[in-house]
Write an enzyme that holds these catalytic residues in place. Structure first.
Site, PDB file in Angstrom:
ATOM      1  N   ASP A 114      -3.870  -5.104   3.520  1.00  0.00           N
ATOM      2  CA  ASP A 114      -4.279  -5.750   4.763  1.00  0.00           C
ATOM      3  C   ASP A 114      -5.728  -6.221   4.659  1.00  0.00           C
ATOM      4  O   ASP A 114      -6.058  -7.391   4.923  1.00  0.00           O
ATOM      5  CB  ASP A 114      -4.113  -4.752   5.908  1.00  0.00           C
ATOM      6  CG  ASP A 114      -4.228  -5.391   7.285  1.00  0.00           C
ATOM      7  OD1 ASP A 114      -4.469  -6.612   7.369  1.00  0.00           O
ATOM      8  OD2 ASP A 114      -4.067  -4.667   8.280  1.00  0.00           O
TER       9      ASP A 114
ATOM     10  N   ASP B 160      -7.093 -10.308   3.714  1.00  0.00           N
ATOM     11  CA  ASP B 160      -7.895 -11.003   4.718  1.00  0.00           C
ATOM     12  C   ASP B 160      -9.247 -11.422   4.141  1.00  0.00           C
ATOM     13  O   ASP B 160      -9.735 -12.527   4.402  1.00  0.00           O
ATOM     14  CB  ASP B 160      -8.119 -10.107   5.945  1.00  0.00           C
ATOM     15  CG  ASP B 160      -6.964 -10.145   6.927  1.00  0.00           C
ATOM     16  OD1 ASP B 160      -5.886 -10.648   6.552  1.00  0.00           O
ATOM     17  OD2 ASP B 160      -7.135  -9.681   8.067  1.00  0.00           O
TER      18      ASP B 160
ATOM     19  N   ASP C  37     -12.385  -0.796  -4.149  1.00  0.00           N
ATOM     20  CA  ASP C  37     -13.725  -1.349  -3.964  1.00  0.00           C
ATOM     21  C   ASP C  37     -14.096  -2.276  -5.118  1.00  0.00           C
ATOM     22  O   ASP C  37     -14.759  -3.303  -4.908  1.00  0.00           O
ATOM     23  CB  ASP C  37     -14.771  -0.243  -3.779  1.00  0.00           C
ATOM     24  CG  ASP C  37     -14.577   0.932  -4.725  1.00  0.00           C
ATOM     25  OD1 ASP C  37     -13.615   0.932  -5.510  1.00  0.00           O
ATOM     26  OD2 ASP C  37     -15.394   1.875  -4.656  1.00  0.00           O
TER      27      ASP C  37
ATOM     28  N   LYS D  22      -7.071   3.942  -4.696  1.00  0.00           N
ATOM     29  CA  LYS D  22      -8.282   4.764  -4.725  1.00  0.00           C
ATOM     30  C   LYS D  22      -7.922   6.108  -5.342  1.00  0.00           C
ATOM     31  O   LYS D  22      -8.078   7.180  -4.734  1.00  0.00           O
ATOM     32  CB  LYS D  22      -8.860   4.932  -3.319  1.00  0.00           C
ATOM     33  CG  LYS D  22      -9.642   3.719  -2.836  1.00  0.00           C
ATOM     34  CD  LYS D  22     -10.944   3.500  -3.622  1.00  0.00           C
ATOM     35  CE  LYS D  22     -11.994   4.517  -3.257  1.00  0.00           C
ATOM     36  NZ  LYS D  22     -13.280   4.257  -3.994  1.00  0.00           N
TER      37      LYS D  22
ATOM     38  N   TYR E 297      -0.569   3.319   8.224  1.00  0.00           N
ATOM     39  CA  TYR E 297      -0.056   2.733   9.451  1.00  0.00           C
ATOM     40  C   TYR E 297       1.197   3.438   9.953  1.00  0.00           C
ATOM     41  O   TYR E 297       1.578   3.275  11.114  1.00  0.00           O
ATOM     42  CB  TYR E 297       0.242   1.246   9.253  1.00  0.00           C
ATOM     43  CG  TYR E 297      -0.983   0.400   8.983  1.00  0.00           C
ATOM     44  CD1 TYR E 297      -2.240   0.800   9.395  1.00  0.00           C
ATOM     45  CD2 TYR E 297      -0.882  -0.797   8.290  1.00  0.00           C
ATOM     46  CE1 TYR E 297      -3.356   0.041   9.138  1.00  0.00           C
ATOM     47  CE2 TYR E 297      -1.997  -1.577   8.028  1.00  0.00           C
ATOM     48  CZ  TYR E 297      -3.234  -1.147   8.460  1.00  0.00           C
ATOM     49  OH  TYR E 297      -4.345  -1.921   8.197  1.00  0.00           O
TER      50      TYR E 297
END
Length: 373
Positions: A259, A263, A235, A202, A151
């Site tokens: 983020d 959610d 994942d 990751k 971001y």
């Protein structure tokens, strides 16, 4: 959640409320009712100031953040925020959008750690898509690094290639310092909870993820061996949030994965309308951190102005303000207990109601919580 990891400063706490866009003003109004109730009940030294901010303010004044609001933010210790509708700002000049964005506000306040607690309520077992045995006892907290990652990374933008195609560019980057301060916060938080941190990355395909894993592991070895640490790919974490969410205590992860995963975890609670958050700066010399408190949900323009939005995430964000900024742990626990009691008694907004159940409007849910206080 646990006791705060820093002491409150002795001076009054200056709180600025920014309702923002869409349903933001509606849910913030209910959070302020609860906050003011607890201020009076516990004689808390709070100075609460409501200020204009958002798309409606821009239409009225030409500024997303008018000068008076900008000055209030500058002197604020804590901000109680409603919601921002970035998609509704397409008509604004790009400079004004950037100046008034939520990312700009986070950068200005030097917010680096975003805490998103996720708890399940027995009364909402039938609302969640998960089986009751999967939901039982879920009580976890995401610590999302908030100042770096994709971001904020550079270069970014949309460019046109020689063959006429456009290409979008975002850069995922982290420094060791950014990783260390988020990880140190997560380990300290876990010490006051159940003593386990799951660091999510990751590392198998991203160099920034490999650095993340190395830095978190080294910090754990040097300073936090009393806290259990495991590393998990993002994942895999998404899968385990579905299969075995009870295993998690504190989940530490970067800006993007935090983020998305937090959610997704809203499905465990039953709705995004139930999830609060706190974003914190490093401590100042007096021990106080600047902070922003907001519901995880967005502005929901499709239901704005209808009085049907669920205010519980905003009310629980006010509870986090009481805990993390005011140092009023007892008051925070009372608000959280009142929310649980209201839900157990059958209080429902439309997002958490089963077919045939009575539905409260936004103010009615605020009334239900205040009645338990």
């Amino acid at each position: 959640m646990s006791q705060p990891v820093f002491p409150p400063a002795p001076r009054p706490l200056h709180v600025v409320a920014l309702g923002g866009d869409g349903i933001g003003p509606e849910v913030t109004a209910q959070a302020l009712r609860v906050l003011r109730h607890m201020q009076a009940r516990h004689a808390l030294p709070l100075v609460i100031e409501e200020m204009p901010y958002g798309n409606a303010t821009w239409r009225a004044t030409g500024r997303l953040v008018p000068a008076a609001t900008d000055a209030a933010i500058g002197r604020a210790d804590a901000i109680l925020f409603g919601a921002a509708d970035s998609l509704g700002r397409s008509a604004m000049p790009a400079e004004e959008r950037a100046r008034g964005s939520l990312l700009a506000l986070r950068r200005r306040l030097n917010l680096f750690a975003n805490i998103r607690p996720v708890r399940t309520e027995r009364a909402l077992d039938e609302v969640s898509p998960f089986k009751a045995r999967t939901l039982r006892g879920v009580d976890l907290a995401f610590v999302r690094e908030l100042s770096g990652g994709i971001y904020f990374g550079e270069p970014r933008g949309i460019e046109r290639l020689e063959d006429g195609q456009r290409r979008g560019i975002n850069t995922h980057s982290y420094t060791e310092e950014q990783v260390v301060r988020a990880a140190r916060f997560a380990f300290a938080l876990a010490r006051g909870r159940r003593g386990r941190v799951t660091s999510v990355d990751k590392a198998n395909v991203m160099e920034a993820g490999a650095l993340w894993r190395q830095v978190v592991g080294a910090l754990h070895h040097d300073e936090f061996r009393d806290v259990a640490l495991d590393h998990m790919l993002a994942d895999t974490c998404a899968l385990m949030l579905n299969r075995d969410p009870q295993r998690f205590d504190v989940i530490l992860t970067d800006n993007l994965f935090g983020d998305l995963l937090s959610d997704a975890a809203a499905g465990l609670a039953g709705s995004l309308g139930l999830l609060p958050s706190a974003s914190l700066s490093p401590p100042a010399p007096d021990g106080r951190r600047r902070a922003l408190y907001e519901p995880v949900h967005g502005s929901a323009p499709d239901i704005a102005g209808k009085g049907i939005a669920n205010p519980l995430a905003a009310i629980l964000s006010a509870a986090l303000l009481l805990r993390w900024s005011a140092g009023a742990e007892a008051a925070a626990r009372e608000v959280e207990a009142a929310v649980s009691a209201a839900l157990s008694a059958g209080a429902r907004c439309a997002d958490i109601a089963l077919p045939g159940e009575a539905v409260l409007d936004t103010a009615g849910m605020g009334d239900a919580v205040l009645a338990r206080l």
